[in-house]
Design an enzyme around this catalytic site. Sequence first.
Site, short mmCIF file in Angstrom:
data_model
loop_
_atom_site.label_atom_id
_atom_site.label_comp_id
_atom_site.label_asym_id
_atom_site.label_seq_id
_atom_site.Cartn_x
_atom_site.Cartn_y
_atom_site.Cartn_z
N CYS A 144 -6.77 -6.36 3.35
CA CYS A 144 -7.93 -6.33 4.10
C CYS A 144 -8.98 -7.17 3.21
O CYS A 144 -9.99 -7.45 4.16
CB CYS A 144 -8.61 -4.89 4.31
SG CYS A 144 -7.37 -3.79 5.04
N ALA A 170 -4.93 0.42 6.58
CA ALA A 170 -4.73 0.70 5.35
C ALA A 170 -4.63 2.15 4.86
O ALA A 170 -3.92 2.35 3.78
CB ALA A 170 -5.82 -0.23 4.62
N TRP A 215 -32.68 12.82 15.15
CA TRP A 215 -31.25 13.09 15.71
C TRP A 215 -30.49 12.00 15.27
O TRP A 215 -30.70 10.74 15.83
CB TRP A 215 -31.67 13.15 17.31
CG TRP A 215 -32.25 14.38 17.61
CD1 TRP A 215 -33.50 14.49 18.11
CD2 TRP A 215 -31.64 15.40 17.83
NE1 TRP A 215 -34.03 15.68 18.31
CE2 TRP A 215 -32.68 16.46 18.41
CE3 TRP A 215 -30.49 16.07 17.82
CZ2 TRP A 215 -32.53 17.82 18.68
CZ3 TRP A 215 -30.08 17.28 18.18
CH2 TRP A 215 -30.99 18.22 18.69
N ALA A 224 0.79 -1.36 0.03
CA ALA A 224 0.01 0.01 -0.14
C ALA A 224 0.82 1.49 -0.10
O ALA A 224 0.69 2.22 -0.96
CB ALA A 224 -0.95 0.09 1.32
N SER A 226 1.06 -4.55 -4.22
CA SER A 226 -0.30 -3.88 -4.59
C SER A 226 -1.66 -4.50 -4.37
O SER A 226 -2.15 -4.72 -5.37
CB SER A 226 -0.18 -3.01 -5.70
OG SER A 226 -1.34 -1.88 -5.70
N ARG A 261 3.79 9.79 -11.49
CA ARG A 261 2.77 10.56 -12.12
C ARG A 261 3.30 12.34 -12.12
O ARG A 261 3.13 12.86 -12.72
CB ARG A 261 1.40 10.42 -11.42
CG ARG A 261 0.55 9.49 -12.28
CD ARG A 261 -0.88 9.61 -11.77
NE ARG A 261 -1.25 9.53 -10.50
CZ ARG A 261 -1.25 8.22 -9.89
NH1 ARG A 261 -1.34 7.19 -10.60
NH2 ARG A 261 -1.52 8.23 -8.49
N GLU A 266 10.83 -5.48 -3.58
CA GLU A 266 9.83 -5.97 -2.90
C GLU A 266 10.43 -7.45 -2.75
O GLU A 266 10.75 -8.16 -3.60
CB GLU A 266 8.51 -5.76 -3.78
CG GLU A 266 7.31 -6.91 -3.15
CD GLU A 266 7.13 -6.90 -1.92
OE1 GLU A 266 6.69 -5.68 -1.25
OE2 GLU A 266 6.83 -7.91 -1.39
N TYR A 272 -30.76 13.76 7.13
CA TYR A 272 -31.98 13.04 7.83
C TYR A 272 -32.97 12.86 6.69
O TYR A 272 -33.32 13.62 5.81
CB TYR A 272 -32.56 13.89 8.85
CG TYR A 272 -34.06 13.15 9.08
CD1 TYR A 272 -34.05 11.91 9.62
CD2 TYR A 272 -35.16 14.08 9.02
CE1 TYR A 272 -35.17 11.32 9.82
CE2 TYR A 272 -36.47 13.50 9.31
CZ TYR A 272 -36.44 11.99 9.84
OH TYR A 272 -37.73 11.66 9.98
#
Lengths: 453, 453
Positions: free
Chosen positions: A42, A304, A437, A10, A38, A21, A32, A429
């Site tokens: 999760c 993450a 509420w 990540a 990548s 970029r 790595e 709401y």
Amino acid sequence: MKFVIIGGDAAGMSAASHAKRSRPDLEVIVLEKTTDVSYSACGMPYIIADKDRNLEDLIVRDAKTFREKQGIQLLTGHRADHLDPLSRTVTGETAEGKGFVLEYDRLLIATGASAIIRDLPGVNLPGVFALKSLEDGRRIKGFIQKNKVKRAVIIGMGYIALEMCEALRTLKIEVEMIKSRPVFLPWMDEKMSGVIKEELGVHAVKLHLGHVIEKIERDEDTFHPVNLKLVCSDLEIECGMILVAMGVKPNSHIVSGTAIKCSVNGAIAVDKRLRTSDKIIYAAGDCADAYHVVTGKKTWIPLALRANMAGRAVADNICDREVSLPGVAGTAVFKVFDLEVARTGLTMEESKKSGFDPEAVVVQTHSRAHAHPGGSDIWVQMIGCRQSKRLLGVQMVGKEGVAHRINAPAVALHNQMTVEEYSHSDLAYAPPFGPVWDPTLTAANQLVKKLKT
Amino acid sequence: MKFVIIGGDAAGMSAASHAKRSRPDLEVIVLEKTTDVSYSACGMPYIIADKDRNLEDLIVRDAKTFREKQGIQLLTGHRADHLDPLSRTVTGETAEGKGFVLEYDRLLIATGASAIIRDLPGVNLPGVFALKSLEDGRRIKGFIQKNKVKRAVIIGMGYIALEMCEALRTLKIEVEMIKSRPVFLPWMDEKMSGVIKEELGVHAVKLHLGHVIEKIERDEDTFHPVNLKLVCSDLEIECGMILVAMGVKPNSHIVSGTAIKCSVNGAIAVDKRLRTSDKIIYAAGDCADAYHVVTGKKTWIPLALRANMAGRAVADNICDREVSLPGVAGTAVFKVFDLEVARTGLTMEESKKSGFDPEAVVVQTHSRAHAHPGGSDIWVQMIGCRQSKRLLGVQMVGKEGVAHRINAPAVALHNQMTVEEYSHSDLAYAPPFGPVWDPTLTAANQLVKKLKT
């Protein structure tokens, strides 16, 4: 300029992509150690639970795209072992056993975290797993399929333990969860953690609290291909698989022997611009610490979004667009069967330890308007400070409308709002989505009163 | 002390209850012209759509409870007609035609808003309705049942119009919607309002934009019990029922002839403590104005939460617990068929009018994580200011995860956050509930870039 990144998940890949970029002329090299880059770690419990999908579905962008389309020098199978800030070099070894030395102008350490595995007899037996890397996920999924696991034991009761519990039950595997400490979710209000306990009961999950685990044995007497026994002083559980989910620790060993400072839990200390104590070396993701927006002090909460955000911020800073991250609120959500469980900010315990004088309310309200069909109960704990009147933390449990509801108090924490200021927030709401509420406002109204008495 | 309240709905009854709870010795008198008090008006479309329920289900607390359990003098059938701030009296007439005069020590005007009914020939014909009061709801529901309405025309395309459109389609009534202005939802980005248009198309709702309505006629030629014709210069639609949903206007006529000031749209002007220009007279709810937290200027956005919050704040102020409300962000959500539509803050148009130099992005992202099953598209428009870099407004459309997601940017607006500050918010993430970058963060990241160029 040569920007070297250690770690291709990540934080590392966010930094690499965003830097390239922003400045296409930049030489971006990622080291790595595995072959996976990548991926959405999760998502692993959900893939393990789903017979029709495999772990590769979690790969957000493949190595080829990073290399060919983005022009990033992505070196997989490259394990960085040693860092020398004086000569500005990283040395390591490839999967083929070949040594390498790399110079850098700017370095990002994004080495993540590792599962905590207690030094328990039998912890290396086949059928005993942790879940951290994609490879762990593949091994667990493969093992379950091959061995037709009937019963699993999960050691630990954190987010991953609970998500994996749901995953294994989805596969119709019996699940027993065990931990050595006596309290189920110690960070949570007891009434609310009771709601989660009840949900686990509905799904036939057995909980064993306060058992000291002595060892894991392999039972050779049975016909099962793998038959494990978890042995405690006062309990033994036979099962086909054991998942060790006792938490994670930061992978910060690369800085040991250097002058780079570590902090909470041994995580690499960074400033708001993500710089370590060596100003051309950055750290981001699960290996690095962060400021807590409530306490203003250092904390280590590996999640993450922070990893992605920090990676992106490092890229900006390296590309001379100064970005300063305020820190984390510890906002998290997880799903366990039909429940959504969320939190942001401090717990009662953390509030006290941080020097606040906390007061809390727990309200039970509803996910939809009075008279609107459907809907279910929502429990909210809200914590405020008696002295400063500040909002310190919120926890929530319910079957719907919890996951995104936690974000409004999270933003309030970023702004150091008082409980009363939060209680005046103009929230949305409509009857299908909540009471007039919002549950967090009901909690705030009650807490305002309590803080005044 | 005698606290008199004109109007027994959200703001009025919130104030009455909260004041009586805080100071049981207070004499609290509520004047309500109808017999209905304290009901969830926003729930009416859902009750109309549901054959098994009736409008009374929306009553939150009945008159008896207010009177007997709470000790509030609730005078239903009491219409207040005249206010004299000099003699501190309210005069009016009961439903039985009996005049009354009431003195007050503190007064709250909570007279709400009324539906705008254009002075259109035929607008009073049977079968032509507005939906504002519970009685309106009863009449519409009764009419539909009795007359077996096959086709309805809705004049207007606002929140209520769209909610009623869904309600009528649920009852298998054909729906055609019409408005005189040429743009469907002028406050919304065109791409996003296009998503809503498409949803209406899926549910076979016909939209007629830019038609000047001339009159409503009753067609006596047919056998139908009621047969109406909506006549425009270039279009005629026959139908069994017409709903006029062209918006609402504040009921502020009680202050005409007094020195009490009105502001935007003729709403009663109040300060942050909800006091009118006469400091012992308060106004709250749909009849009163508010400060906008983004512009700092007066606005009039009649919504239910504000009414309840303002009523409560009035009670606190009357009971000597000083409360100051910051104002509204214009946060709103509605459901139309399978879509959730939400907004907070300013639109592009409003931003320009308020003197900002707005810039916007629209992003299309997803309601769940990459690789997580289910989920759907979410569109987010985020507006920021080129000069101040402040967040000005957010709009969102999608099939899930929109309603509560709008509240995080709403809290950000309360805190005058810049877009970049918001983009650094630590929001919750888990694969079943969203991508790692919440859609509002993705929009913020893009807008930060755009604001810098």
